[in-house]
Write an enzyme that holds these catalytic residues in place. Structure first.
Site, PDB file in Angstrom:
ATOM      1  N   GLY A   1     -19.704 -13.554   4.146  1.00 30.32           N
ATOM      2  CA  GLY A   1     -19.017 -12.404   3.547  1.00 30.32           C
ATOM      3  C   GLY A   1     -20.014 -11.481   2.847  1.00 30.32           C
ATOM      4  O   GLY A   1     -19.903 -10.252   2.923  1.00 30.32           O
ATOM      5  N   ASP A   2     -21.004 -12.076   2.182  1.00 29.63           N
ATOM      6  CA  ASP A   2     -22.045 -11.271   1.505  1.00 29.63           C
ATOM      7  C   ASP A   2     -22.789 -10.435   2.549  1.00 29.63           C
ATOM      8  O   ASP A   2     -23.184  -9.289   2.290  1.00 29.63           O
ATOM      9  CB  ASP A   2     -23.059 -12.168   0.779  1.00 29.63           C
ATOM     10  CG  ASP A   2     -22.397 -13.213  -0.107  1.00 29.63           C
ATOM     11  OD1 ASP A   2     -21.245 -12.989  -0.517  1.00 29.63           O
ATOM     12  OD2 ASP A   2     -23.031 -14.246  -0.363  1.00 29.63           O
TER      13      ASP A   2
ATOM     14  N   SER B   1     -13.457  -9.157   5.270  1.00 31.71           N
ATOM     15  CA  SER B   1     -14.162 -10.029   6.220  1.00 31.71           C
ATOM     16  C   SER B   1     -13.194 -11.118   6.656  1.00 31.71           C
ATOM     17  O   SER B   1     -12.629 -11.830   5.823  1.00 31.71           O
ATOM     18  CB  SER B   1     -15.421 -10.610   5.568  1.00 31.71           C
ATOM     19  OG  SER B   1     -15.090 -11.321   4.398  1.00 31.71           O
TER      20      SER B   1
ATOM     21  N   ASP C   1     -12.376 -13.653  13.180  1.00 28.26           N
ATOM     22  CA  ASP C   1     -11.612 -12.476  13.635  1.00 28.26           C
ATOM     23  C   ASP C   1     -12.320 -11.167  13.297  1.00 28.26           C
ATOM     24  O   ASP C   1     -11.726 -10.087  13.460  1.00 28.26           O
ATOM     25  CB  ASP C   1     -10.205 -12.482  13.017  1.00 28.26           C
ATOM     26  CG  ASP C   1      -9.387 -13.638  13.543  1.00 28.26           C
ATOM     27  OD1 ASP C   1      -9.588 -13.993  14.722  1.00 28.26           O
ATOM     28  OD2 ASP C   1      -8.591 -14.215  12.786  1.00 28.26           O
ATOM     29  N   GLY C   2     -13.545 -11.217  12.796  1.00 32.04           N
ATOM     30  CA  GLY C   2     -14.305  -9.984  12.578  1.00 32.04           C
ATOM     31  C   GLY C   2     -14.067  -9.375  11.207  1.00 32.04           C
ATOM     32  O   GLY C   2     -13.950 -10.078  10.200  1.00 32.04           O
TER      33      GLY C   2
HETATM   34  O1  F1X Z   1     -19.045 -19.470  -7.320  1.00 37.15           O
HETATM   35  P1  F1X Z   1     -19.147 -18.081  -6.745  1.00 37.15           P
HETATM   36  O2  F1X Z   1     -19.930 -17.171  -7.620  1.00 37.15           O
HETATM   37  O3  F1X Z   1     -17.820 -17.520  -6.319  1.00 37.15           O
HETATM   38  O4  F1X Z   1     -19.930 -18.204  -5.368  1.00 37.15           O
HETATM   39  C1  F1X Z   1     -21.273 -18.590  -5.382  1.00 37.15           C
HETATM   40  C2  F1X Z   1     -21.711 -18.954  -3.991  1.00 37.15           C
HETATM   41  O5  F1X Z   1     -20.971 -20.041  -3.452  1.00 37.15           O
HETATM   42  O6  F1X Z   1     -21.493 -17.858  -3.126  1.00 37.15           O
HETATM   43  C3  F1X Z   1     -22.631 -17.603  -2.342  1.00 37.15           C
HETATM   44  C4  F1X Z   1     -22.213 -17.430  -0.912  1.00 37.15           C
HETATM   45  O7  F1X Z   1     -21.321 -16.374  -0.774  1.00 37.15           O
HETATM   46  C5  F1X Z   1     -23.595 -18.737  -2.593  1.00 37.15           C
HETATM   47  O8  F1X Z   1     -24.897 -18.258  -2.575  1.00 37.15           O
HETATM   48  C6  F1X Z   1     -23.210 -19.250  -3.954  1.00 37.15           C
HETATM   49  O9  F1X Z   1     -23.491 -20.599  -4.190  1.00 37.15           O
END
Ligand code: F1X
Length: 305
Positions: free
Chosen positions: A245-246, A214, A218-219
């Site tokens: 990204g999720d 991701s 830039d896609g």
């Molecule tokens: O600390 P980590 O586990 O790397 O990231 C956790 C986090 O920042 O990532 C998500 C967004 O991608 C949020 O829901 C969450 O708070």
């Protein structure tokens, strides 16, 4: 079914100020949102909204753990968490006039018995895809992730930091690094699109069947056994980038559950992210029509392999 494992869930607190932050000043606002978060939990929420079957798992404890569990129940997201003694964390995103500040706690202490229970929980759910998303809390190591990868007959996806990707050892179905994670995982400088392609191909060569990178505005890129595909980001109004990204990974995984092609899975990732950046924190936007009613994103082949 996709089982999402979030070793380190969080209550996501997103708070907005119309002024720049300053030290020594009490900033006040009415604009605050609390959501159930952590990368795997976000994927469970987005994948469910994309009409694919998902269950959220991981570790939850204390009041914040109860908040996360209750929120998922209220939103109709299936879950099967391991209860721990320590407190689930609170992560804060401050949206201020001078930028987006992300403040993450390292999380609660996990015991070896908690990890054993997590592996048993994963096995009992018999998913066809298991995703591990986010950071590892104290007490949990990468060998535990490799153990989860090998504990069942499932495809395993990872949405984890670059430093983690560099060390994983089992056979993985897909990883979803962003630009800085590509750099951290490969030790390369990743500035241009060509740098991103080379770093993603290096990760593919290390054993990830798909590398879904991701790249923000830039896609996204998808490296497969046969080709490298690219999709531009949509030009949309961005509230914040938390969960973007999720969302790319969720679109990809949901599309695979629906039997769509590599190109359509990449397209669905970009389209899902375009909706998620338009809402505060990790709230779930309207996603049902993402592939059918949205302006089609043009996927191009960067290179055949
Ligand atoms: O600390 P980590 O586990 O790397 O990231 C956790 C986090 O920042 O990532 C998500 C967004 O991608 C949020 O829901 C969450 O708070």
């Amino acid at each position: 079914m996709i089982l999402t494992v979030t070793p380190n869930p969080a209550v996501d607190h997103t708070i907005h100020f119309d002024e720049p932050l300053q030290t020594g000043v009490v900033h006040r606002t009415d604009d605050a949102v609390f959501t159930a978060g952590g990368k795997g939990i976000n994927v469970a929420k987005y994948v469910s909204a994309l009409d694919a079957d998902a269950t959220a798992s991981g570790f939850l404890g204390g009041h914040f753990g109860k908040f996360v569990r209750d929120r998922l129940d209220a939103d109709g997201i299936a879950s099967d968490f391991v209860t721990i003694d320590a407190d689930t964390r609170l992560n804060t995103t401050v949206l201020a006039e001078d930028g987006e500040y992300k403040l993450n706690h390292n999380g609660p202490q996990i015991r070896p018995a908690d990890v054993d229970e997590l592996v048993e929980t994963a096995q009992a759910n018999e998913p066809d895809t298991l995703l591990v998303g986010g950071s590892l809390p104290p007490g949990m190591s990468l060998s535990d992730v490799d153990r989860l990868a090998r504990a069942g007959d499932w495809k395993i996806a990872v949405d984890m930091g670059g430093e983690y990707l560099a060390e994983l050892d089992a056979d993985y179905y897909v990883c979803k690094p962003n630009r800085s994670e590509l750099a951290a995982a490969t030790g390369r400088t990743v500035e241009t699109d060509a740098d991103a392609v080379e770093a993603a191909e290096e990760l593919h060569a290390r054993g990830f069947e798909y590398v879904l990178a991701s790249l923000g505005a830039d896609g996204a890129l998808l490296v497969t056994d046969d080709e490298v595909l690219s999709a531009p980001a949509l030009d949309v109004e961005v509230v914040d980038t938390v969960g973007a990204g999720d969302a790319v990974l969720s679109g990809f995984l949901a599309a695979r559950e629906h039997g769509l092609s590599d190109a359509d899975a990449l397209r669905m990732g970009v389209l899902t992210a375009a909706r998620v950046v338009g809402v505060a924190g990790t709230r779930v936007p309207h996603l049902e029509d993402v592939l059918t009613n949205e302006t089609r994103v043009e996927v191009t082949t960067v290179r055949t392999r």
